[in-house]
Scaffold this motif. Structure first.
Motif, PDB file in Angstrom:
ATOM      1  N   MET A   1       0.848  -1.162   0.000  1.00 23.34           N
ATOM      2  CA  MET A   1       0.000   0.000   0.000  1.00 23.34           C
ATOM      3  C   MET A   1       0.904   1.238   0.000  1.00 23.34           C
ATOM      4  O   MET A   1       1.810   1.347   0.794  1.00 23.34           O
ATOM      5  CB  MET A   1      -0.910  -0.021   1.230  1.00 23.34           C
ATOM      6  CG  MET A   1      -1.710   1.216   1.292  1.00 23.34           C
ATOM      7  SD  MET A   1      -3.139   1.405   2.328  1.00 23.34           S
ATOM      8  CE  MET A   1      -3.125   0.521   3.725  1.00 23.34           C
ATOM      9  N   THR A   2       0.640   2.175  -0.890  1.00 23.66           N
ATOM     10  CA  THR A   2       1.441   3.391  -0.960  1.00 23.66           C
ATOM     11  C   THR A   2       0.748   4.507  -0.201  1.00 23.66           C
ATOM     12  O   THR A   2      -0.479   4.623  -0.199  1.00 23.66           O
ATOM     13  CB  THR A   2       1.651   3.839  -2.425  1.00 23.66           C
ATOM     14  OG1 THR A   2       0.391   4.075  -3.016  1.00 23.66           O
ATOM     15  CG2 THR A   2       2.419   2.801  -3.200  1.00 23.66           C
ATOM     16  N   ALA A   3       1.553   5.310   0.445  1.00 22.95           N
ATOM     17  CA  ALA A   3       1.007   6.444   1.187  1.00 22.95           C
ATOM     18  C   ALA A   3       0.678   7.569   0.222  1.00 22.95           C
ATOM     19  O   ALA A   3       1.432   7.842  -0.709  1.00 22.95           O
ATOM     20  CB  ALA A   3       2.015   6.917   2.228  1.00 22.95           C
ATOM     21  N   THR A   4      -0.437   8.228   0.458  1.00 23.84           N
ATOM     22  CA  THR A   4      -0.829   9.371  -0.350  1.00 23.84           C
ATOM     23  C   THR A   4      -0.172  10.613   0.240  1.00 23.84           C
ATOM     24  O   THR A   4      -0.245  10.851   1.438  1.00 23.84           O
ATOM     25  CB  THR A   4      -2.363   9.540  -0.342  1.00 23.84           C
ATOM     26  OG1 THR A   4      -2.938   8.342  -0.807  1.00 23.84           O
ATOM     27  CG2 THR A   4      -2.783  10.690  -1.207  1.00 23.84           C
ATOM     28  N   ALA A   5       0.474  11.375  -0.590  1.00 19.34           N
ATOM     29  CA  ALA A   5       1.131  12.603  -0.135  1.00 19.34           C
ATOM     30  C   ALA A   5       0.084  13.629   0.268  1.00 19.34           C
ATOM     31  O   ALA A   5      -0.928  13.811  -0.417  1.00 19.34           O
ATOM     32  CB  ALA A   5       2.025  13.157  -1.231  1.00 19.34           C
ATOM     33  N   LEU A   6       0.335  14.277   1.387  1.00 22.04           N
ATOM     34  CA  LEU A   6      -0.565  15.330   1.841  1.00 22.04           C
ATOM     35  C   LEU A   6      -0.332  16.571   0.997  1.00 22.04           C
ATOM     36  O   LEU A   6       0.799  16.852   0.583  1.00 22.04           O
ATOM     37  CB  LEU A   6      -0.309  15.627   3.313  1.00 22.04           C
ATOM     38  CG  LEU A   6      -0.566  14.482   4.277  1.00 22.04           C
ATOM     39  CD1 LEU A   6      -0.157  14.886   5.694  1.00 22.04           C
ATOM     40  CD2 LEU A   6      -2.013  14.051   4.236  1.00 22.04           C
TER      41      LEU A   6
ATOM     42  N   GLY B   1      -8.674  17.325   4.956  1.00 21.41           N
ATOM     43  CA  GLY B   1      -8.857  16.628   3.688  1.00 21.41           C
ATOM     44  C   GLY B   1      -9.747  17.385   2.722  1.00 21.41           C
ATOM     45  O   GLY B   1     -10.021  16.918   1.625  1.00 21.41           O
TER      46      GLY B   1
END
Length: 133
Positions: free
Chosen positions: A1-6, A97
């Motif tokens: 799972m890849t982290a979504t950049a803020l 978000g």
């Protein structure tokens, strides 16, 4: 799972700039009188105010379906509760978000804005939702 950049501050400022350009040509023009830091903060604050107004009225940039519509929304109290919760998260320094509420998070932190100020605006929307006159 890849982290979504803020989203970065610059990305949120760019979104806020688009919001003020679309929502108020006069505010957008007036913001050019400020130095860059103040101008960006004005855009950030405007984006949050515009989003709250649109949430409260069920509109987008003050319009429904391309035309101004003064008809009240059926779920006004729920809309106020949603904007209040997102505002409180932003004031607590949380990533919401939603670009407009993250804009409030940024400008509130950068200016030490008293939390009572945005809360008072939400209270005004609550009065509108209760059809207070």
């Amino acid at each position: 799972m890849t982290a979504t950049a803020l989203p970065t501050r610059d990305a949120i400022v760019a979104t806020a700039r688009e919001s003020i350009a679309r929502g108020s040509k006069s505010f957008a023009m007036a913001s050019k009188l400020f130095d860059r830091k103040t101008r960006e903060r004005a855009w950030l604050l405007y984006a949050w105010c515009r989003a709250c107004d649109d949430i409260a009225d069920g509109q987008e940039y003050g319009h429904r379906d391309g035309a101004f519509d003064n008809e009240p929304v059926a779920d006004a109290e729920a809309r106020v509760a949603t904007m209040r919760a997102m505002t409180e998260a932003a004031l607590a320094g949380e990533m919401v978000g939603d670009p407009a509420f993250d804009a409030l998070r940024i400008v509130a932190a950068e200016t030490d804005m008293p939390p009572g100020w945005p809360r008072a605006l939400i209270d005004g929307f609550a009065l509108d939702a209760a059809e207070w006159r």
